[in-house]
Design a protein around this motif. Structure first.
Motif, PDB file in Angstrom:
ATOM      1  N   LEU A 125       2.130  -2.523 -13.065  1.00 45.55           N
ATOM      2  CA  LEU A 125       3.186  -1.833 -12.337  1.00 45.55           C
ATOM      3  C   LEU A 125       3.424  -0.441 -12.908  1.00 45.55           C
ATOM      4  O   LEU A 125       3.528   0.545 -12.161  1.00 45.55           O
ATOM      5  N   VAL A 126       3.501  -0.338 -14.221  1.00 48.74           N
ATOM      6  CA  VAL A 126       3.704   0.958 -14.871  1.00 48.74           C
ATOM      7  C   VAL A 126       2.527   1.891 -14.574  1.00 48.74           C
ATOM      8  O   VAL A 126       2.723   3.072 -14.257  1.00 48.74           O
ATOM      9  N   THR A 127       1.304   1.358 -14.663  1.00 47.20           N
ATOM     10  CA  THR A 127       0.116   2.169 -14.392  1.00 47.20           C
ATOM     11  C   THR A 127       0.111   2.669 -12.957  1.00 47.20           C
ATOM     12  O   THR A 127      -0.219   3.838 -12.683  1.00 47.20           O
ATOM     13  N   ALA A 128       0.478   1.804 -12.009  1.00 50.77           N
ATOM     14  CA  ALA A 128       0.506   2.194 -10.600  1.00 50.77           C
ATOM     15  C   ALA A 128       1.551   3.276 -10.349  1.00 50.77           C
ATOM     16  O   ALA A 128       1.314   4.226  -9.594  1.00 50.77           O
ATOM     17  N   CYS A 129       2.716   3.150 -10.980  1.00 53.14           N
ATOM     18  CA  CYS A 129       3.766   4.166 -10.821  1.00 53.14           C
ATOM     19  C   CYS A 129       3.318   5.508 -11.401  1.00 53.14           C
ATOM     20  O   CYS A 129       3.577   6.570 -10.814  1.00 53.14           O
ATOM     21  N   ARG A 130       2.626   5.461 -12.525  1.00 55.14           N
ATOM     22  CA  ARG A 130       2.102   6.695 -13.123  1.00 55.14           C
ATOM     23  C   ARG A 130       1.024   7.295 -12.218  1.00 55.14           C
ATOM     24  O   ARG A 130       0.911   8.524 -12.117  1.00 55.14           O
ATOM     25  N   GLY A 149       0.819  -1.214   0.000  1.00 55.20           N
ATOM     26  CA  GLY A 149       0.000   0.000   0.000  1.00 55.20           C
ATOM     27  C   GLY A 149       0.847   1.256   0.000  1.00 55.20           C
ATOM     28  O   GLY A 149       1.864   1.342   0.696  1.00 55.20           O
ATOM     29  N   PHE A 150       0.452   2.220  -0.781  1.00 56.52           N
ATOM     30  CA  PHE A 150       1.195   3.494  -0.851  1.00 56.52           C
ATOM     31  C   PHE A 150       0.336   4.682  -0.432  1.00 56.52           C
ATOM     32  O   PHE A 150       0.781   5.551   0.323  1.00 56.52           O
ATOM     33  N   ALA A 151      -0.895   4.728  -0.889  1.00 55.87           N
ATOM     34  CA  ALA A 151      -1.725   5.919  -0.698  1.00 55.87           C
ATOM     35  C   ALA A 151      -2.019   6.189   0.766  1.00 55.87           C
ATOM     36  O   ALA A 151      -1.990   7.344   1.208  1.00 55.87           O
ATOM     37  N   PRO A 178       0.489  -7.741  -6.942  1.00 57.78           N
ATOM     38  CA  PRO A 178      -0.097  -7.325  -5.661  1.00 57.78           C
ATOM     39  C   PRO A 178       0.260  -5.882  -5.296  1.00 57.78           C
ATOM     40  O   PRO A 178      -0.578  -5.146  -4.761  1.00 57.78           O
ATOM     41  N   TRP A 179       1.500  -5.468  -5.572  1.00 52.95           N
ATOM     42  CA  TRP A 179       1.880  -4.087  -5.250  1.00 52.95           C
ATOM     43  C   TRP A 179       1.063  -3.109  -6.080  1.00 52.95           C
ATOM     44  O   TRP A 179       0.564  -2.103  -5.565  1.00 52.95           O
ATOM     45  N   ALA A 180       0.940  -3.399  -7.382  1.00 49.32           N
ATOM     46  CA  ALA A 180       0.200  -2.497  -8.268  1.00 49.32           C
ATOM     47  C   ALA A 180      -1.268  -2.417  -7.869  1.00 49.32           C
ATOM     48  O   ALA A 180      -1.867  -1.337  -7.885  1.00 49.32           O
ATOM     49  N   ILE A 181      -1.870  -3.545  -7.509  1.00 53.47           N
ATOM     50  CA  ILE A 181      -3.279  -3.555  -7.111  1.00 53.47           C
ATOM     51  C   ILE A 181      -3.496  -2.765  -5.834  1.00 53.47           C
ATOM     52  O   ILE A 181      -4.503  -2.058  -5.681  1.00 53.47           O
ATOM     53  N   THR A 182      -2.534  -2.837  -4.921  1.00 54.01           N
ATOM     54  CA  THR A 182      -2.715  -2.272  -3.586  1.00 54.01           C
ATOM     55  C   THR A 182      -2.229  -0.837  -3.473  1.00 54.01           C
ATOM     56  O   THR A 182      -2.366  -0.230  -2.410  1.00 54.01           O
ATOM     57  N   PHE A 220      -2.232  -5.134   2.299  1.00 55.76           N
ATOM     58  CA  PHE A 220      -2.640  -6.536   2.156  1.00 55.76           C
ATOM     59  C   PHE A 220      -3.868  -6.724   1.269  1.00 55.76           C
ATOM     60  O   PHE A 220      -4.292  -7.864   1.049  1.00 55.76           O
ATOM     61  N   SER A 221      -4.456  -5.658   0.750  1.00 52.84           N
ATOM     62  CA  SER A 221      -5.664  -5.804  -0.068  1.00 52.84           C
ATOM     63  C   SER A 221      -5.411  -6.673  -1.295  1.00 52.84           C
ATOM     64  O   SER A 221      -6.224  -7.537  -1.636  1.00 52.84           O
ATOM     65  N   GLY A 222      -4.294  -6.456  -1.968  1.00 52.83           N
ATOM     66  CA  GLY A 222      -3.992  -7.222  -3.166  1.00 52.83           C
ATOM     67  C   GLY A 222      -3.804  -8.701  -2.879  1.00 52.83           C
ATOM     68  O   GLY A 222      -4.341  -9.559  -3.591  1.00 52.83           O
ATOM     69  N   GLY A 223      -3.061  -9.023  -1.817  1.00 52.67           N
ATOM     70  CA  GLY A 223      -2.837 -10.412  -1.465  1.00 52.67           C
ATOM     71  C   GLY A 223      -4.120 -11.116  -1.069  1.00 52.67           C
ATOM     72  O   GLY A 223      -4.379 -12.255  -1.475  1.00 52.67           O
ATOM     73  N   ILE A 224      -4.951 -10.432  -0.269  1.00 55.98           N
ATOM     74  CA  ILE A 224      -6.222 -11.016   0.159  1.00 55.98           C
ATOM     75  C   ILE A 224      -7.149 -11.209  -1.034  1.00 55.98           C
ATOM     76  O   ILE A 224      -7.781 -12.265  -1.194  1.00 55.98           O
ATOM     77  N   GLY A 225      -7.246 -10.199  -1.896  1.00 55.00           N
ATOM     78  CA  GLY A 225      -8.103 -10.301  -3.069  1.00 55.00           C
ATOM     79  C   GLY A 225      -7.673 -11.417  -3.997  1.00 55.00           C
ATOM     80  O   GLY A 225      -8.514 -12.163  -4.518  1.00 55.00           O
TER      81      GLY A 225
END
Length: 235
Positions: free
Chosen positions: A217-222, A61-63, A134-138, A144-149
């Motif tokens: 990953l690219v989309t999440a970084c953007r 999670g980043f946000a 998982p990183w990009a999703i979360t 942990f949202s990505g891993g759980i999902g």
């Protein structure tokens, strides 16, 4: 380069991976190394708990930490948002990658190079997927949202289809309709290819999921680079 090194040092202090998570990686690595030492043929099975844990570590999670002001020093310093996102991602997955490398070395040493399950192409593909998607999703969600999902999708799919989902990962041709199931199976359960040396057809089956992971990953970084992150108190 100096800015990147500053980010690395920052995320070593304000780590996206908790000390408990890091300690769990250490314990699992010791246990898995013991299993491999007793029987190198079980190396792929020994790695699977670590890959499952990696999917949760990558879901850092980043946000949410950003909204709480944890990264204000980076934002006000003028660091590149893209660099912040990339270093955050790398810091999140380093414990899992370190554990994998240790186990791969143990396997090579114990087996005298005869067993290479942890350096197989299938293992590389699985590690890449669980370390990126998982990183990009979360990135905009709680930890942990990505891993759980991901786990829920795998369990729900296996239950809904009423079939042995993970045992059917076989590829016999390059026809798109025959690659669809292996591609989907790898996407939701990458552990199924750990230890496999993928042939041409199998590589074609895992490519869509890996491409999706890289695109995510690219989309999440953007997203991190372009989106304003207001503090929680200001919302």
């Amino acid at each position: 380069m100096r800015d990147v090194w500053y980010l690395v040092r920052f995320f070593r202090v304000v780590s996206p991976v908790s000390s408990m998570m890091t300690g769990t990686f250490a314990v699992l690595t010791l246990v898995s190394a013991s299993v491999i030492g007793a029987d190198p043929g079980r190396a792929s099975n020994a790695l699977m708990p670590l890959l499952l844990l990696q999917s949760f570590a990558a879901s850092s999670g980043f946000a949410l930490p950003a909204r709480r002001g944890h990264y204000d020093l980076l934002f006000t310093r003028g660091s590149s948002r893209m660099s912040i996102a990339l270093v955050h991602w790398v810091t999140s997955i380093i414990p899992g990658l370190t554990s994998w490398l240790i186990l791969a070395i143990v396997e090579l040493v114990v087996s005298g190079g005869a067993s290479r399950q942890l350096s197989a192409s299938g293992t590389h593909a699985a590690i890449l997927l669980v370390s990126t998607l998982p990183w990009a999703i979360t990135v905009s969600l709680p930890r942990f949202s990505g891993g759980i999902g991901w786990m829920l999708v795998a369990v729900t799919t296996a239950t809904a289809l009423s079939t042995d989902l993970f045992a059917r990962w076989t590829v016999s041709s390059t026809r798109i309709e025959e690659l669809a199931w292996p591609a989907w199976s790898f996407l939701i359960y990458p552990l199924g290819v750990v230890g496999r040396h993928l042939d041409r057809e199998e590589m074609m089956a895992v490519t869509p999921a890996l491409a999706l992971a890289v695109a995510a990953l690219v989309t999440a970084c953007r997203w991190v680079a372009q989106r304003d992150v207001p503090l929680e108190a200001a919302q």
